[in-house]
Design an enzyme around this catalytic site. Structure first.
Site, mmCIF file in Angstrom:
data_model
loop_
_atom_site.group_PDB
_atom_site.id
_atom_site.type_symbol
_atom_site.label_atom_id
_atom_site.label_comp_id
_atom_site.label_asym_id
_atom_site.label_seq_id
_atom_site.Cartn_x
_atom_site.Cartn_y
_atom_site.Cartn_z
ATOM 1 N N ARG A 96 -1.636 -7.616 13.519
ATOM 2 C CA ARG A 96 -2.078 -6.733 12.432
ATOM 3 C C ARG A 96 -2.847 -7.520 11.377
ATOM 4 O O ARG A 96 -3.850 -7.036 10.839
ATOM 5 C CB ARG A 96 -0.868 -6.023 11.812
ATOM 6 C CG ARG A 96 -0.376 -4.865 12.704
ATOM 7 C CD ARG A 96 1.117 -4.642 12.576
ATOM 8 N NE ARG A 96 1.516 -4.017 11.345
ATOM 9 C CZ ARG A 96 2.725 -4.205 10.773
ATOM 10 N NH1 ARG A 96 3.615 -5.022 11.328
ATOM 11 N NH2 ARG A 96 3.037 -3.580 9.668
ATOM 12 N N ARG A 154 -10.011 1.738 8.879
ATOM 13 C CA ARG A 154 -9.616 0.353 9.157
ATOM 14 C C ARG A 154 -10.760 -0.476 9.726
ATOM 15 O O ARG A 154 -10.618 -1.679 9.889
ATOM 16 C CB ARG A 154 -8.507 0.318 10.220
ATOM 17 C CG ARG A 154 -7.141 0.805 9.799
ATOM 18 C CD ARG A 154 -6.353 -0.306 9.141
ATOM 19 N NE ARG A 154 -5.033 -0.543 9.668
ATOM 20 C CZ ARG A 154 -3.907 0.063 9.309
ATOM 21 N NH1 ARG A 154 -3.925 1.048 8.453
ATOM 22 N NH2 ARG A 154 -2.761 -0.303 9.797
ATOM 23 N N LYS A 160 0.819 -1.224 0.000
ATOM 24 C CA LYS A 160 0.000 0.000 0.000
ATOM 25 C C LYS A 160 0.846 1.265 0.000
ATOM 26 O O LYS A 160 0.602 2.173 -0.774
ATOM 27 C CB LYS A 160 -0.827 0.069 1.296
ATOM 28 C CG LYS A 160 -2.127 -0.633 1.281
ATOM 29 C CD LYS A 160 -2.836 -0.438 2.625
ATOM 30 C CE LYS A 160 -2.048 -1.020 3.760
ATOM 31 N NZ LYS A 160 -1.914 -0.282 4.966
ATOM 32 N N ARG A 168 11.071 -5.996 5.059
ATOM 33 C CA ARG A 168 10.937 -4.561 5.344
ATOM 34 C C ARG A 168 11.507 -4.226 6.727
ATOM 35 O O ARG A 168 12.062 -3.142 6.926
ATOM 36 C CB ARG A 168 9.465 -4.155 5.246
ATOM 37 C CG ARG A 168 9.249 -2.661 5.324
ATOM 38 C CD ARG A 168 7.849 -2.268 4.943
ATOM 39 N NE ARG A 168 6.879 -2.590 5.974
ATOM 40 C CZ ARG A 168 5.557 -2.381 5.864
ATOM 41 N NH1 ARG A 168 5.060 -1.901 4.739
ATOM 42 N NH2 ARG A 168 4.743 -2.683 6.836
ATOM 43 N N ARG A 183 11.390 -0.955 10.998
ATOM 44 C CA ARG A 183 10.114 -0.764 11.698
ATOM 45 C C ARG A 183 9.933 -1.852 12.739
ATOM 46 O O ARG A 183 9.929 -3.026 12.420
ATOM 47 C CB ARG A 183 8.960 -0.832 10.686
ATOM 48 C CG ARG A 183 8.578 0.499 10.139
ATOM 49 C CD ARG A 183 7.434 0.381 9.172
ATOM 50 N NE ARG A 183 6.198 -0.101 9.779
ATOM 51 C CZ ARG A 183 5.022 -0.037 9.167
ATOM 52 N NH1 ARG A 183 4.935 0.459 7.965
ATOM 53 N NH2 ARG A 183 3.938 -0.488 9.765
#
Ligand code: AMP
Length: 189
Positions: A146, A89, A14, A128, A134
């Site tokens: 998540r 969300r 995204k 990532r 992160r």
């Protein structure tokens, strides 16, 4: 002018794709996750409020998130269209967004859904975590949380936009350029 949402699970691409769409269409990309991360880094009051939730992979409370988005949508740069990345969300946020847009006297044109299977998502998030550092990508519990929240709260929310006829679905698997080309095709009127 386009007012749109991009939705998809963590790791679906995204963020990367919304930057591209923002350049291609000349509209501002607003990522609620990015806003939270900047505020956490700068230790603002909003950042302190959000940190525990973001680290655990939980949703930041709707009241906090809705207020933040409502403020952001009134900025000058959002007047000529916008792409919301990571918001709404859940159903409560959908209702809040409906109200905000109606106060601004505008409506959504399209909801772009990026899909990817679970194994692919987990692989991408691990990668990532190494590249961007992160913490919510490096923590297996936070990743699981998540993806769970996406299935239990966000997927039903997408169904609501589907019922309104706004959803265009694009396969998020593949190279960035390839996925971008698919998106541009799907966004054609
Ligand atoms: P993202 O960058 O979209 O994956 O978001 C990272 C984290 O920010 C999420 O796991 C949540 O903790 C928080 N967050 C982002 N967007 C929202 C939202 N719309 N509602 C609540 N929490 C959010």
């Amino acid at each position: 002018m386009t007012r749109m949402l991009i939705v998809g699970p963590a790791g679906s691409g995204k963020g990367t794709q919304s930057k591209r769409i923002s350049e291609d269409l000349g509209i501002v990309a607003i990522s609620t996750g990015d806003i939270f991360r900047v505020n956490i880094k700068e230790a603002t009051e909003l950042g302190r409020e959000a940190q525990g939730y973001v680290d655990a992979g939980d949703l930041v409370p709707d009241s906090v998130t809705n207020r933040m988005v409502e403020d952001r949508l009134t900025w000058e740069d959002a007047k000529n269209g916008f792409l919301l990345d990571g918001y709404p969300r859940n159903r409560t946020q959908v209702s809040a967004l409906d109200e905000m847009l109606s106060r601004l006297d505008v409506s959504l044109d399209v909801v772009l859904e990026l899909t990817a299977d679970r194994e692919e998502l987990i692989q991408r998030l691990k990668k990532r975590a190494e590249i961007e550092g992160r913490e919510d990508d490096a923590d297996e519990d936070a990743i699981r949380r998540r993806l769970e929240i996406f299935a239990s709260e966000t997927a039903p929310m997408i169904a609501e936009y589907d019922a309104r006829g706004l959803v265009r679905r694009v396969d998020g698997l593949g190279a960035v350029d390839e996925v971008n080309a698919r998106i541009m095709e799907a966004l054609k009127p």
